[in-house]
Design an enzyme around this catalytic site. Structure first.
Site, PDB file in Angstrom:
ATOM      1  CG  ASP A 101      -1.979   1.043   1.194  1.00 57.74           C
ATOM      2  OD1 ASP A 101      -2.330   1.486   0.085  1.00 57.74           O
ATOM      3  OD2 ASP A 101      -2.481   1.428   2.269  1.00 57.74           O
ATOM      4  CG  ASN A 150      -7.005  -2.202  -6.377  1.00 54.73           C
ATOM      5  OD1 ASN A 150      -6.098  -2.977  -6.075  1.00 54.73           O
ATOM      6  ND2 ASN A 150      -7.432  -1.266  -5.524  1.00 54.73           N
TER       7      ASN A 150
END
Length: 237
Positions: A18, A66
């Site tokens: 991340d 995503n």
């Protein structure tokens, strides 16, 4: 630090990669630059886990959510993934077994073909198991496992009362592997983000305030040291 030959040996580690976009933004770069740097870190940390004797590592590369990102960013991520697939055959030399988690049917056919080939060629390797979660979500994985078991019941291969935790675990992408000892999330965030919800039932959470593209081997050492200081009771005293 404990002897590096032993302090990580046999561990199973989940990693939520991340912070690529924030890393790029801080430097006035396009988000794609962050993903490119993040991919380089992924490859280095994979090799370091192998050197440390880690049993298995699970990388969260691309989630089912995503796809909501801008088309250009998704395209860049998929291009990087395709480049990785071509390089992944190098892991054959390192005796790693490669497993892809997630619904690969949404990916380009050429990528699906490469994924299948990599898994087939590395399936008998006896070193570290490298798991890569692509188009993956923890909830969809549980739904998929439930459907697989329901189909078995429908075919008469098992009865409903045979469905237990072991049966559900065996229907997961991670079947045959132990659950993560700890899940690492760099970037300072403190959530699972739909990652390995079933397998993380008793995993320790280790958060670090470092963006993934800045993550180093030393950071992984610190994360493992933090885990090794934890007392795991699994509900007992």
């Amino acid at each position: 630090m404990a002897d590096k030959e032993h302090f990580a040996r046999g561990l199973s580690i989940g990693i939520i990669m991340d912070g690529n976009g924030r890393w790029a933004k801080k430097r006035g770069l396009p988000r794609t630059a962050g993903h490119k740097r993040g991919a380089e870190v992924f490859q280095d940390i994979t090799r370091y886990c192998n050197e440390l004797g880690v049993e298995s590592v699970f990388f969260y590369a691309f989630s089912t959510e995503n796809w909501k990102r801008p088309f250009e960013e998704v395209s860049a991520i998929m291009k990087l993934f395709g480049e990785y697939l071509l390089k992944a055959f190098d892991y054959q030399k390192e005796n790693n077994r490669v497993v892809f988690m997630g619904d690969r049917t949404a990916l380009e056919p050429r990528y699906q073909s490469l994924m299948n080939e990599i898994e087939e060629k590395t399936k008998n390797n006896t070193g570290m198991t490298l798991n890569i979660a692509v188009n993956y979500g923890g909830r969809p994985e549980i739904v998929r496992a439930a459907r697989l078991l329901a189909e078995k019941v429908q075919r008469g291969e098992m009865s409903p009362d045979q469905i237990d935790e072991a049966a559900l675990s065996a229907a997961m992408y991670t079947h045959g592997q132990k659950d993560p000892d700890f899940i690492l999330r760099p970037s300072g965030e403190k959530r699972l983000s739909n990652f390995m919800l079933w397998q993380a039932a008793y995993s320790e959470m280790v958060e670090m305030d470092v963006l993934w593209p800045d993550f180093t081997r030393h950071d992984l050492d610190l994360a493992i040291e933090e885990f090794n200081r934890r007392s795991r009771r699994f509900g007992g005293l």
